[in-house]
Write a protein that holds these residues in place. Structure first.
Motif, PDB file in Angstrom:
ATOM      1  N   LYS A  95       2.106   5.691  -4.056  1.00 12.65           N
ATOM      2  CA  LYS A  95       1.168   4.804  -3.361  1.00 12.65           C
ATOM      3  C   LYS A  95       1.803   4.415  -2.028  1.00 12.65           C
ATOM      4  CE  LYS A  95      -1.808   0.837  -3.741  1.00 12.65           C
ATOM      5  NZ  LYS A  95      -2.290  -0.266  -4.576  1.00 12.65           N
ATOM      6  N   CYS A  96       1.094   4.687  -0.964  1.00 14.39           N
ATOM      7  CA  CYS A  96       1.651   4.484   0.380  1.00 14.39           C
ATOM      8  C   CYS A  96       1.749   3.018   0.753  1.00 14.39           C
ATOM      9  CB  CYS A  96       0.782   5.180   1.426  1.00 14.39           C
ATOM     10  SG  CYS A  96       0.790   6.959   1.306  1.00 14.39           S
ATOM     11  N   THR A  97       2.855   2.709   1.375  1.00 17.69           N
ATOM     12  CA  THR A  97       3.054   1.444   2.067  1.00 17.69           C
ATOM     13  C   THR A  97       3.418   1.817   3.503  1.00 17.69           C
ATOM     14  OG1 THR A  97       5.434   1.345   1.618  1.00 17.69           O
ATOM     15  CG2 THR A  97       3.955   0.405  -0.068  1.00 17.69           C
TER      16      THR A  97
ATOM     17  N   LEU B 202      -3.610   1.204   6.319  1.00 23.35           N
ATOM     18  CA  LEU B 202      -2.640   0.858   5.274  1.00 23.35           C
ATOM     19  C   LEU B 202      -2.586  -0.646   5.028  1.00 23.35           C
ATOM     20  CD1 LEU B 202       0.361   3.238   6.024  1.00 23.35           C
ATOM     21  CD2 LEU B 202      -0.888   3.076   3.862  1.00 23.35           C
TER      22      LEU B 202
ATOM     23  N   SER C  86      -8.260  -0.589   1.059  1.00 24.09           N
ATOM     24  CA  SER C  86      -7.994   0.849   1.187  1.00 24.09           C
ATOM     25  C   SER C  86      -6.620   1.144   0.594  1.00 24.09           C
ATOM     26  CB  SER C  86      -7.998   1.290   2.651  1.00 24.09           C
ATOM     27  OG  SER C  86      -9.283   1.214   3.204  1.00 24.09           O
ATOM     28  N   GLU C  87      -6.519   2.304  -0.020  1.00 25.12           N
ATOM     29  CA  GLU C  87      -5.218   2.713  -0.542  1.00 25.12           C
ATOM     30  C   GLU C  87      -5.054   4.222  -0.400  1.00 25.12           C
ATOM     31  OE1 GLU C  87      -4.858   1.792  -4.804  1.00 25.12           O
ATOM     32  OE2 GLU C  87      -7.010   1.496  -4.815  1.00 25.12           O
TER      33      GLU C  87
ATOM     34  N   TYR D  87      -2.526   7.643  -1.385  1.00 26.18           N
ATOM     35  CA  TYR D  87      -1.550   8.180  -2.318  1.00 26.18           C
ATOM     36  C   TYR D  87      -1.094   9.537  -1.809  1.00 26.18           C
ATOM     37  CZ  TYR D  87      -3.187   4.605  -5.530  1.00 26.18           C
ATOM     38  OH  TYR D  87      -3.511   3.406  -6.102  1.00 26.18           O
TER      39      TYR D  87
ATOM     40  N   LYS E 209      -7.248   9.185  -0.190  1.00 28.36           N
ATOM     41  CA  LYS E 209      -7.512   7.823   0.280  1.00 28.36           C
ATOM     42  C   LYS E 209      -8.728   7.289  -0.464  1.00 28.36           C
ATOM     43  CE  LYS E 209      -8.748   4.905   4.170  1.00 28.36           C
ATOM     44  NZ  LYS E 209      -9.503   4.826   5.407  1.00 28.36           N
TER      45      LYS E 209
END
Length: 172
Positions: free
Chosen positions: A8-10, A55, A60-61, A63, A76
């Protein structure tokens, strides 16, 4: 395909997200489209500032999909007001799902879609929806094979050219 790791993007993954976003979009669209329109779209849609903003959107998320230590794709998901069109209370939009061209046809797209469906179910969503270019029969067939139904159309602009996306919906 159990060896795909999802991250999971940060903001820590912003550079990786920038790289995979640009690479996969160019591969998907540069071949048959005006390179200037694609370049302009990528410049705007996948700029560091734009992705940083996305982000930081709590609805919104992103991966990243990693295989053998390499990022091979990403997805997304948009919730609530981040959704482009259908902002149903219990729906999630799968806005982006891309893999690198070198892994096309190897089942990784299915792995990414399965992950999106899993996340949507874990978040108690009733529907997962997406827009897919109407000139991409392979992708449309892929989504239909996975239980998505066509439910409408929406316009999409890349540069000064208008495209039509088929809106597809999966009841979870």
């Amino acid at each position: 395909m159990n060896d795909v790791k999802f991250i999971k993007c940060t903001l820590n993954e912003l550079d990786q997200l920038l790289d995979i976003s640009k690479a996969t979009y160019f591969e998907a669209f540069l071949a048959g489209e005006s390179s200037e329109n694609v370049k302009e779209y990528v410049k705007n849609a996948f700029s560091e500032e734009r992705l940083w903003k996305e982000l930081n959107n709590p609805f919104s998320e992103f991966y990243l999909a990693e295989h053998d230590g390499e990022v091979i794709g990403y997805l997304k998901l948009n919730h609530k007001d981040a959704q482009q069109r259908y902002k149903e209370k219990n729906s999630i939009e799968l806005q982006r799902i891309y893999t690198l061209g070198k892994v096309l046809g190897k089942g990784f797209g299915q792995v990414l879609l399965n992950q999106a469906i899993k996340i949507a179910r874990e978040q108690h969503s009733q529907f997962l929806w997406l827009g897919v270019w109407d000139q991409n029969p392979r992708a449309i067939h892929f989504y239909e094979k996975n239980g998505f139904d066509k439910m409408g159309k929406m316009d999409f602009f890349m540069g000064d050219e208008k495209y039509t996306d088929v809106v597809m919906l999966l009841e979870l």
